[in-house]
Motif scaffolding. Sequence first.
Motif, PDB file in Angstrom:
ATOM      1  N   VAL A 235     -19.873  21.921  16.148  1.00 12.46           N
ATOM      2  CA  VAL A 235     -19.692  21.603  17.564  1.00 12.46           C
ATOM      3  C   VAL A 235     -20.330  22.684  18.441  1.00 12.46           C
ATOM      4  N   THR A 236     -20.089  23.925  18.090  1.00 14.15           N
ATOM      5  CA  THR A 236     -20.702  25.025  18.852  1.00 14.15           C
ATOM      6  C   THR A 236     -22.226  24.919  18.803  1.00 14.15           C
ATOM      7  N   ASN A 237     -22.756  24.605  17.624  1.00  6.49           N
ATOM      8  CA  ASN A 237     -24.217  24.476  17.497  1.00  6.49           C
ATOM      9  C   ASN A 237     -24.748  23.350  18.388  1.00  6.49           C
ATOM     10  N   GLU A 238     -24.019  22.242  18.401  1.00  3.14           N
ATOM     11  CA  GLU A 238     -24.441  21.113  19.239  1.00  3.14           C
ATOM     12  C   GLU A 238     -24.418  21.502  20.723  1.00  3.14           C
ATOM     13  N   TRP A 239     -23.390  22.228  21.099  1.00  2.00           N
ATOM     14  CA  TRP A 239     -23.288  22.629  22.506  1.00  2.00           C
ATOM     15  C   TRP A 239     -24.341  23.685  22.866  1.00  2.00           C
ATOM     16  N   LEU A 240     -24.695  24.526  21.895  1.00  2.00           N
ATOM     17  CA  LEU A 240     -25.775  25.490  22.147  1.00  2.00           C
ATOM     18  C   LEU A 240     -27.092  24.757  22.400  1.00  2.00           C
ATOM     19  N   GLU A 241     -27.324  23.680  21.657  1.00  5.27           N
ATOM     20  CA  GLU A 241     -28.534  22.888  21.885  1.00  5.27           C
ATOM     21  C   GLU A 241     -28.515  22.258  23.278  1.00  5.27           C
ATOM     22  N   ALA A 242     -27.321  21.810  23.697  1.00  5.39           N
ATOM     23  CA  ALA A 242     -27.201  21.238  25.042  1.00  5.39           C
ATOM     24  C   ALA A 242     -27.446  22.302  26.110  1.00  5.39           C
TER      25      ALA A 242
ATOM     26  N   GLN B 257     -25.013  35.564  19.463  1.00  6.55           N
ATOM     27  CA  GLN B 257     -23.677  35.900  18.953  1.00  6.55           C
ATOM     28  C   GLN B 257     -23.116  34.845  18.012  1.00  6.55           C
ATOM     29  N   PHE B 258     -23.360  33.542  18.334  1.00  9.84           N
ATOM     30  CA  PHE B 258     -22.560  32.504  17.690  1.00  9.84           C
ATOM     31  C   PHE B 258     -23.339  31.398  16.980  1.00  9.84           C
ATOM     32  N   SER B 259     -24.672  31.431  17.014  1.00  7.20           N
ATOM     33  CA  SER B 259     -25.410  30.458  16.204  1.00  7.20           C
ATOM     34  C   SER B 259     -25.470  30.985  14.773  1.00  7.20           C
ATOM     35  N   PRO B 260     -25.625  30.123  13.779  1.00  9.56           N
ATOM     36  CA  PRO B 260     -25.598  30.577  12.379  1.00  9.56           C
ATOM     37  C   PRO B 260     -26.607  31.666  12.063  1.00  9.56           C
ATOM     38  N   ASP B 261     -27.771  31.644  12.718  1.00  7.92           N
ATOM     39  CA  ASP B 261     -28.776  32.673  12.448  1.00  7.92           C
ATOM     40  C   ASP B 261     -28.852  33.723  13.555  1.00  7.92           C
ATOM     41  N   GLY B 262     -27.823  33.804  14.397  1.00 11.02           N
ATOM     42  CA  GLY B 262     -27.800  34.794  15.466  1.00 11.02           C
ATOM     43  C   GLY B 262     -27.738  36.209  14.907  1.00 11.02           C
ATOM     44  N   SER B 263     -28.530  37.114  15.486  1.00  6.62           N
ATOM     45  CA  SER B 263     -28.604  38.472  14.936  1.00  6.62           C
ATOM     46  C   SER B 263     -27.295  39.239  15.099  1.00  6.62           C
ATOM     47  N   ALA B 264     -26.435  38.842  16.043  1.00  7.81           N
ATOM     48  CA  ALA B 264     -25.142  39.517  16.228  1.00  7.81           C
ATOM     49  C   ALA B 264     -23.985  38.683  15.688  1.00  7.81           C
ATOM     50  N   ASN B 265     -24.308  37.649  14.950  1.00  6.15           N
ATOM     51  CA  ASN B 265     -23.265  36.829  14.324  1.00  6.15           C
ATOM     52  C   ASN B 265     -22.899  37.480  12.993  1.00  6.15           C
TER      53      ASN B 265
ATOM     54  N   HIS C 241     -45.323  30.711  27.032  1.00  5.19           N
ATOM     55  CA  HIS C 241     -44.874  29.328  26.839  1.00  5.19           C
ATOM     56  C   HIS C 241     -43.480  29.367  26.231  1.00  5.19           C
ATOM     57  N   THR C 242     -42.565  28.573  26.767  1.00  2.00           N
ATOM     58  CA  THR C 242     -41.180  28.618  26.307  1.00  2.00           C
ATOM     59  C   THR C 242     -40.805  27.311  25.626  1.00  2.00           C
ATOM     60  N   GLU C 243     -39.918  27.398  24.631  1.00  6.18           N
ATOM     61  CA  GLU C 243     -39.475  26.203  23.911  1.00  6.18           C
ATOM     62  C   GLU C 243     -38.476  25.388  24.714  1.00  6.18           C
ATOM     63  N   ARG C 244     -37.844  25.996  25.696  1.00  5.73           N
ATOM     64  CA  ARG C 244     -36.909  25.263  26.546  1.00  5.73           C
ATOM     65  C   ARG C 244     -37.254  25.539  28.006  1.00  5.73           C
ATOM     66  N   SER C 245     -36.848  24.652  28.852  1.00  7.46           N
ATOM     67  CA  SER C 245     -37.225  24.740  30.252  1.00  7.46           C
ATOM     68  C   SER C 245     -36.379  25.765  31.015  1.00  7.46           C
TER      69      SER C 245
ATOM     70  N   GLY D 159     -27.052  38.548  31.110  1.00  3.96           N
ATOM     71  CA  GLY D 159     -28.375  38.052  30.775  1.00  3.96           C
ATOM     72  C   GLY D 159     -28.386  36.542  30.683  1.00  3.96           C
ATOM     73  N   ASP D 160     -29.457  36.014  30.109  1.00  3.51           N
ATOM     74  CA  ASP D 160     -29.586  34.569  29.952  1.00  3.51           C
ATOM     75  C   ASP D 160     -28.499  34.061  29.010  1.00  3.51           C
ATOM     76  N   GLU D 161     -27.779  33.036  29.448  1.00  2.00           N
ATOM     77  CA  GLU D 161     -26.614  32.571  28.696  1.00  2.00           C
ATOM     78  C   GLU D 161     -26.969  32.105  27.290  1.00  2.00           C
ATOM     79  N   TYR D 162     -28.019  31.322  27.170  1.00  3.31           N
ATOM     80  CA  TYR D 162     -28.365  30.800  25.846  1.00  3.31           C
ATOM     81  C   TYR D 162     -28.757  31.934  24.899  1.00  3.31           C
ATOM     82  N   THR D 163     -29.573  32.845  25.396  1.00  3.77           N
ATOM     83  CA  THR D 163     -30.001  33.959  24.550  1.00  3.77           C
ATOM     84  C   THR D 163     -28.795  34.739  24.038  1.00  3.77           C
ATOM     85  N   LEU D 164     -27.874  35.041  24.941  1.00  2.25           N
ATOM     86  CA  LEU D 164     -26.705  35.837  24.556  1.00  2.25           C
ATOM     87  C   LEU D 164     -25.789  35.071  23.610  1.00  2.25           C
TER      88      LEU D 164
END
Length: 523
Positions: free
Chosen positions: A450-457, A434-442, A158-162, A425-430
Amino acid sequence: MKTNWFLLVLSGLLLTAACSSPSDVPAAESGNKGEGQRQEQKHEQELIIADQQIATSLDPVESLTASYLVSVGAAETLFKVNAGGEVEPALAASAQELDPMRWEIRLREGPRFWSGKEIDADAVIASLERSREKDLQAQPFLDGLRFEKADTYTIHVHTERSYLPVPLNLSYYQTIIHNADAAHDAVETMDLSGMYKVVEFLPKQKMALEAHEGYWGTQPEIRRIVHEEIGDEQTRVLAVLSGRSHIAVKAPVTALPQFANNDAADIVASPAANTQTIYLNLARPQLADARVRQALSWALDREELVMLGAEGQSEPVTTWLGSNPAYAEAGNSVYTEFSPDKAAALLDEAGWVLEADGIRYRDGEPLTVRLMTWGGDKALGEALQSQWMRAGVKAEVQHGDYSLIQTARETGDWDASIEAWSTFGDEYTLLSGQFSPDGSANYGGFADPVTNEWLEALAAATDASERREWALKINERVAELAPIISLFPRPQLTAVSAKLEGFEEHFRQFENIVHANLKWAAE
């Protein structure tokens, strides 16, 4: 002096090979062997792989360990990506998208761990949950997935996003399937499923593996492998040219002339989907200002960096996604030129004044950047140091083991470091990794609303064209704010002995060094 060192190393390697290689047979004795005996000797010969680093732990949830275990055929994932970029079943038999937020994965009936324990739905879910809990690098590929056992060999995801590409995420090496109930702290207790089983391990020295007789798939032609660490890149090359080793991973671009008109070995240079990236620590006062970070990027002559740091074996990119073949148009969409003038103007605006000694100061303090490099990036680091010094930045290069970079990150005592993670790979995952506040490679602590909002989009996008549009926007905004500085795809060179047949080029070469059909060439 350089020539003497070269000859000394080569002589040492040849002597070592003469003394220790189990495959060596005195010429006179060999001449008396029959064809059957010679073939038996070749069959028993071990494949020696010289690598820049090997695993420091046997536990696949430890940093980088899974990648090394996959690369030598000890560990497997549910799916794998072939050299053409297509996802194929591995431990899984098939995958089907049931609806936009649910996948069904059917497991093969038959694969077992080395211990004999069956690899069923319970075992797979336990393995993935252990990776999710303990492995930061696996989390971007497992977050948003909930695993549910449907029957003994069927898992519903089951996935949180479609429309999340679950098989692609589960092809990443950090999601290898291991026995979660085993103690992965010794050769005798670790429990994986690969065609080769670990029989000896000396951290940062060597790992020996032998073909696993109970393997569910095709038995490998070559029955024994030694994966050994040779940190010095030129020594790795000489090991292959001398016959001491058969594969040298991460061969330096400076070694290319040594393989011209050479019958002993060839260089395989597969284009890699990764970007040499300078990660900046935004907690440092001088790097918290986006104008300074942008100036550091404008001040770089990437054409020169490719020549000095990669011997011309790459092409400049100025955005992180730019090395992904599917996003080629994003390559140089920001920082379209080498511009010392723009760099100077930004540093002036930020209050860093150029003094007579060629260094910029603010409030009496020099503008400094300490850049940490490892592996084959020393020359690149020195080229970056030279270019930043020309911009008035007091740059310093600290070259050493990768563990030093990891330790510095944990303590926060670092300014900048170089990495080259996959952009395939999958764009959102990558991008979220890299760039979300809790991203493991951030690593640098980038947090932009703004980046966070666009990641949600991006996460909510329902079709490929919409996902592509958001991915490009995020990629461009990050490049403009410069929490990281993109340089060029890292060259991926592997030296392969002419004694081997079947070595496959792969854009994920790091994960695909051996396979079952690799064999010794006929003499």
